[in-house]
Design a protein around this motif. Structure first.
Motif, PDB file in Angstrom:
ATOM      1  N   GLY A 297       7.818   8.718   0.243  1.00 37.98           N
ATOM      2  CA  GLY A 297       8.521   7.863   0.890  1.00 37.98           C
ATOM      3  C   GLY A 297       8.808   7.273   1.099  1.00 37.98           C
ATOM      4  N   GLY A 298       9.718   6.717   1.751  1.00 34.62           N
ATOM      5  CA  GLY A 298      10.578   5.159   1.943  1.00 34.62           C
ATOM      6  C   GLY A 298      11.668   5.608   0.102  1.00 34.62           C
ATOM      7  N   LYS A 299      12.178   4.305  -0.260  1.00 34.83           N
ATOM      8  CA  LYS A 299      13.556   4.387  -1.086  1.00 34.83           C
ATOM      9  C   LYS A 299      12.547   3.822  -2.226  1.00 34.83           C
ATOM     10  N   ALA A 300      11.709   4.108  -3.352  1.00 35.02           N
ATOM     11  CA  ALA A 300      11.860   3.681  -4.874  1.00 35.02           C
ATOM     12  C   ALA A 300      13.185   2.762  -4.852  1.00 35.02           C
ATOM     13  N   PRO A 301      12.893   1.578  -6.434  1.00 27.44           N
ATOM     14  CA  PRO A 301      11.785   0.747  -6.313  1.00 27.44           C
ATOM     15  C   PRO A 301      10.738   0.998  -5.270  1.00 27.44           C
ATOM     16  N   TYR A 302       9.007   0.697  -5.994  1.00 34.02           N
ATOM     17  CA  TYR A 302       8.150  -0.298  -4.847  1.00 34.02           C
ATOM     18  C   TYR A 302       7.574  -0.773  -5.109  1.00 34.02           C
ATOM     19  N   GLN A 303       6.899  -1.455  -3.946  1.00 31.88           N
ATOM     20  CA  GLN A 303       6.213  -2.598  -5.089  1.00 31.88           C
ATOM     21  C   GLN A 303       4.415  -3.147  -3.668  1.00 31.88           C
ATOM     22  N   PHE A 304       3.803  -2.980  -5.048  1.00 29.79           N
ATOM     23  CA  PHE A 304       1.727  -2.732  -4.212  1.00 29.79           C
ATOM     24  C   PHE A 304       1.918  -4.139  -4.281  1.00 29.79           C
TER      25      PHE A 304
ATOM     26  N   ARG B  99       1.512 -11.264  -1.499  1.00 26.13           N
ATOM     27  CA  ARG B  99       1.620 -11.331  -3.111  1.00 26.13           C
ATOM     28  C   ARG B  99       2.172  -8.814  -3.987  1.00 26.13           C
ATOM     29  N   PHE B 100       3.336  -8.861  -3.991  1.00 29.38           N
ATOM     30  CA  PHE B 100       3.729  -8.002  -4.307  1.00 29.38           C
ATOM     31  C   PHE B 100       3.709  -7.818  -5.347  1.00 29.38           C
ATOM     32  N   GLN B 101       3.308  -6.358  -6.288  1.00 33.20           N
ATOM     33  CA  GLN B 101       3.678  -6.742  -7.674  1.00 33.20           C
ATOM     34  C   GLN B 101       4.414  -5.189  -7.922  1.00 33.20           C
ATOM     35  N   GLU B 102       5.221  -5.424  -9.083  1.00 32.87           N
ATOM     36  CA  GLU B 102       5.706  -4.235  -9.431  1.00 32.87           C
ATOM     37  C   GLU B 102       5.093  -3.293 -10.339  1.00 32.87           C
ATOM     38  N   GLU B 103       3.655  -3.441 -10.525  1.00 29.33           N
ATOM     39  CA  GLU B 103       2.892  -3.015 -11.345  1.00 29.33           C
ATOM     40  C   GLU B 103       1.920  -2.144 -10.419  1.00 29.33           C
ATOM     41  N   SER B 104       1.352  -0.591 -10.568  1.00 32.93           N
ATOM     42  CA  SER B 104       1.119  -0.053  -9.768  1.00 32.93           C
ATOM     43  C   SER B 104      -0.780  -0.235 -10.175  1.00 32.93           C
ATOM     44  N   LYS B 105      -1.011  -1.346  -9.925  1.00 32.92           N
ATOM     45  CA  LYS B 105      -2.241  -1.222 -10.776  1.00 32.92           C
ATOM     46  C   LYS B 105      -2.910  -2.352 -10.743  1.00 32.92           C
ATOM     47  N   PHE B 106      -3.997  -2.331  -9.985  1.00 34.12           N
ATOM     48  CA  PHE B 106      -4.752  -4.488  -9.852  1.00 34.12           C
ATOM     49  C   PHE B 106      -6.300  -3.926 -10.399  1.00 34.12           C
ATOM     50  N   ALA B 107      -6.035  -4.517 -11.359  1.00 33.15           N
ATOM     51  CA  ALA B 107      -7.457  -4.979 -12.156  1.00 33.15           C
ATOM     52  C   ALA B 107      -8.648  -6.513 -11.860  1.00 33.15           C
ATOM     53  N   GLY B 108      -9.554  -6.321 -12.601  1.00 32.27           N
ATOM     54  CA  GLY B 108     -10.142  -7.200 -12.522  1.00 32.27           C
ATOM     55  C   GLY B 108     -10.491  -7.380 -10.114  1.00 32.27           C
ATOM     56  N   LEU B 109     -11.243  -6.222 -10.272  1.00 35.54           N
ATOM     57  CA  LEU B 109     -11.542  -6.815  -8.535  1.00 35.54           C
ATOM     58  C   LEU B 109     -12.886  -6.011  -8.722  1.00 35.54           C
ATOM     59  N   LYS B 110     -13.208  -6.786  -6.954  1.00 36.33           N
ATOM     60  CA  LYS B 110     -15.055  -6.420  -7.268  1.00 36.33           C
ATOM     61  C   LYS B 110     -15.433  -5.212  -5.838  1.00 36.33           C
TER      62      LYS B 110
ATOM     63  N   VAL C 130      -1.259  -1.990   0.308  1.00 34.35           N
ATOM     64  CA  VAL C 130       0.067  -2.757   0.473  1.00 34.35           C
ATOM     65  C   VAL C 130       1.384  -1.913  -0.143  1.00 34.35           C
ATOM     66  N   VAL C 131       2.160  -0.918   0.615  1.00 34.21           N
ATOM     67  CA  VAL C 131       3.187  -1.246  -0.925  1.00 34.21           C
ATOM     68  C   VAL C 131       4.440  -0.398   0.326  1.00 34.21           C
ATOM     69  N   LYS C 132       5.341  -1.879  -0.865  1.00 32.94           N
ATOM     70  CA  LYS C 132       6.635  -1.641   0.037  1.00 32.94           C
ATOM     71  C   LYS C 132       7.610  -1.628  -0.624  1.00 32.94           C
ATOM     72  N   ASP C 133       8.701  -0.273   0.017  1.00 35.05           N
ATOM     73  CA  ASP C 133       9.960  -0.140  -0.836  1.00 35.05           C
ATOM     74  C   ASP C 133      10.745  -0.448  -0.772  1.00 35.05           C
ATOM     75  N   ALA C 134      12.313  -0.084  -1.884  1.00 40.15           N
ATOM     76  CA  ALA C 134      13.637  -0.957  -1.738  1.00 40.15           C
ATOM     77  C   ALA C 134      13.908  -1.360  -0.612  1.00 40.15           C
ATOM     78  N   ASN C 135      13.655  -1.014   0.509  1.00 38.83           N
ATOM     79  CA  ASN C 135      14.417  -1.842   1.406  1.00 38.83           C
ATOM     80  C   ASN C 135      13.272  -2.294   2.920  1.00 38.83           C
ATOM     81  N   ASN C 136      12.311  -2.949   1.290  1.00 39.89           N
ATOM     82  CA  ASN C 136      11.131  -3.726   2.571  1.00 39.89           C
ATOM     83  C   ASN C 136      10.356  -3.740   3.492  1.00 39.89           C
ATOM     84  N   CYS C 137      10.861  -2.334   3.292  1.00 38.98           N
ATOM     85  CA  CYS C 137       9.764  -1.557   4.382  1.00 38.98           C
ATOM     86  C   CYS C 137       8.368  -1.088   4.069  1.00 38.98           C
TER      87      CYS C 137
END
Lengths: 364, 226
Positions: free
Chosen positions: A226-233, A239-250, A257-264
């Motif tokens: 859905g939306g337009k790639a590339p995505y940010q997560f 703090r959106f990031q391009e990497e789809s992995k979040f580490a160091g979580l408790k 939240v995912v944001k597409d190329a149109n900032n949606c």
């Protein structure tokens, strides 16, 4: 032992139950110890492969369950809600408009005598007979032409399909004339089309649960659609990031939240429950009960309970401990018997709910 | 007035038709298109199409299980637990070719497993409530042990397959999970010939067997798991 490919195929067939009792391989198996060990290993290999797959199925079920417990909004549900509301609205509109027209018609069919009661106020009742085209609203624009046959009641000329021809009644001229003309013209502004309208980003979340009390968990967002790639997560929309992995979580609940190329932006998961897991410390504790004892690594600041279990799941030793208490275990059961060599698992449950686990190997 | 009423009635009837059509379509999409026949479910499990199978069972079986568990004093969480355990048992039976499709139908089989699982869960709860403190401790110990052993098994298995490498894991998966032929596997792996796939799969199986052979702890775990 060098086992060729053909023998492996025979082993597979044997394990699938495809070989008869009198088959040469089955006979050989009874006599050849090494071969029977190989068959046993092959059987264990199949168990490993099957359970590895079942672990995948379990993961899939967990993800599905999380998605079901915290479902994404269903657009069909909105349609189903909207339809009855729309229906009620339409019915209400038609009801009110028809009752208004009914009232208007009633007033138009009144005998002229009633209207003449107000003749001192009105110069002359002006009755206009207008034939109008289909579906058009009548507005008073022309000078009325008098066409009256008082005191007979006025009969309206009607057609079945076309709107009713109106006889315009002009009692006092105090009514506001041509309301449409008095409406001020508004400046039309062009609103740019929202690129995010109707866009819904979907994704699949894979988790790596943290050990209890640690912040080692991971969330990986996969198969974003859905939306337009590339995505940010982002987690919690910060703090959106391009990497789809979040580490160091408790262990906690996270809004993904995912944001597409149109900032949606789309919250693909609301309050995703990242749970903790019990972890086994694989650092081996090895000791020989005839030589020394095992110094239990309990947290001296807490009190709790130590349980030791054998590999078949039977509890062999259990005791409670207090703060600042040092425990040494000599490889004995609770009943005092010496345990045989092997791998044992310990479970330390503190009163605050924290659990520590590990493995002890007893050798002689 | 009369034609207004007529118009109103016709609009109402159009709305009703639209709603009926929509409901019917949704019902068809949810229940018929997603649901597989028994043979299709078994085939899909053998081919490794787990997502499709689980989606289908979620739509067809889970609502009944939820209803059954909730009507018998359980929570939604209980229903999900029971359902998940039943699916794993069912998968095991199918993968090991122990499911007799002539004797059982998939839905009935799963429903029976779920009911039994639910009864076992209730019994377990009643027992733990009635027992004395000493026994309760043993019960807690047993639950902790179950978790412990399960986690240990999973970790050991993950380590085992990670040490095999991606290619071997992929080939073994294609062979065992999806039961594909050599030709199909060679097509899936791109450039590999059928002979190369055969040699590679043989090596992978041997590598896996050797890794198990050299790890007594793993052998013990797998024996208890079988």
């Amino acid at each position: 032992m060098g086992i060729d490919e053909n023998t492996y195929e025979l082993i597979d067939q044997y394990l699938q139950g495809n070989l008869q009792e009198d088959h040469a391989f089955v006979q050989r198996l009874k006599e050849d110890e090494e071969l029977s060990q190989e068959v046993e290993l092959r059987k264990l290999m199949n168990v490993a492969i099957m359970n590895y797959r079942l672990m995948d199925v379990e993961k899939l079920l967990d993800n599905k369950r999380n998605a079901f417990i915290d479902p994404k909004p269903n657009k069909w549900k909105w349609v189903l809600w909207a339809l009855p509301i729309l229906m009620i609205g339409t019915v209400a509109y038609f009801y009110t408009s028809s009752s208004k027209q009914e009232a208007a018609t009633q007033s138009k069919t009144l005998p002229i005598q009633e209207n003449t009661l107000a003749q001192d106020k009105v110069a002359e009742p002006v009755i206009k007979k207008i034939s109008i085209p289909k579906q058009k609203q009548i507005t008073k624009t022309e000078e009325p032409s008098i066409n009256i046959t008082a005191p007979k009641p006025i009969v309206l000329e009607t057609k079945e399909t076309a709107p009713v021809a109106l006889i315009e009644h002009k009692p006092t001229f105090s009514e506001p004339e041509r309301k449409a003309e008095s409406i001020p013209q508004k400046e039309s502004t062009i609103i740019p089309a929202n690129p995010c309208l109707g866009i819904r980003i979907k994704a699949f979340v894979e988790e790596e649960r943290p050990c209890r009390g640690t912040a080692e968990g991971q969330l990986r967002i996969k198969e974003t659609k859905g939306g337009k790639a590339p995505y940010q997560f982002s987690l919690e929309g910060k703090r959106f990031q391009e990497e789809s992995k979040f580490a160091g979580l408790k262990a906690d609940e996270y809004n993904i939240v995912v944001k597409d190329a149109n900032n949606c932006e789309t919250v693909v998961y609301e309050k995703y429950p990242l749970k903790s897991k019990n972890c086994i410390n694989y650092s081996e504790h090895i000791f020989n009960p005839n030589v020394n004892t095992w110094e239990v690594p309990n947290n001296q600041e807490k009190q709790g309970e130590l349980t030791i279990l054998d590999e078949n799941g039977h509890m062999v030793y259990s005791r409670t401990f207090d703060k600042l208490e040092k425990i040494n275990w000599g490889g004995l059961r609770s009943s005092g018997e010496l345990l045989v060599s092997g791998v044992y698992i310990y479970n330390m449950k503190y009163t605050d709910g924290v659990v520590e686990q590990g493995k002890i190997t007893i050798t002689y | 007035m009369v034609h207004k009423v007529k118009l109103l009635i016709s609009i109402l009837s159009i709305f009703l038709k639209a709603v009926t059509f929509l409901c019917l379509t949704m019902y068809l999409v949810r229940n018929l298109m997603k649901s597989f026949s028994d043979q299709e479910i078994l085939q899909a499990i053998r081919k490794g199409q787990d997502t499709e199978v689980i989606d289908s069972l979620y739509t067809t079986i889970l609502p009944k299980i939820k209803k059954h568990v909730c009507n018998n004093g359980g929570s939604l969480d209980d229903a999900y637990d029971v359902f998940q355990e039943a699916i794993i048992v069912f998968y095991k039976v199918v993968i090991t070719d122990r499911f007799d499709s002539e004797k059982y139908n998939v839905h009935g089989f799963l429903h029976t497993i779920c009911k039994n699982q639910w009864i076992n869960l209730i019994k377990k709860r009643i027992n733990s409530q009635n027992r004395e403190k000493k026994v309760e401790k043993e019960e807690q110990g047993a639950t902790a042990l179950e978790d412990l052993i399960l986690t240990e098994r999973k970790t050991a298995l993950n380590q085992l397959f990670n040490s095999l490498g991606d290619k071997c894991t992929e080939i073994l998966t294609l062979f065992f999970h999806q039961q594909l032929s050599l030709k199909e596997i060679s097509q899936k792996l791109g450039n590999m010939s059928e002979d190369a796939v055969k040699v590679k799969s043989h090596r992978c199986k041997k590598l896996l067997t050797d890794k198990i052979r050299g790890n007594n702890h793993l052998i013990q775990l797998l024996r208890n798991w079988a």
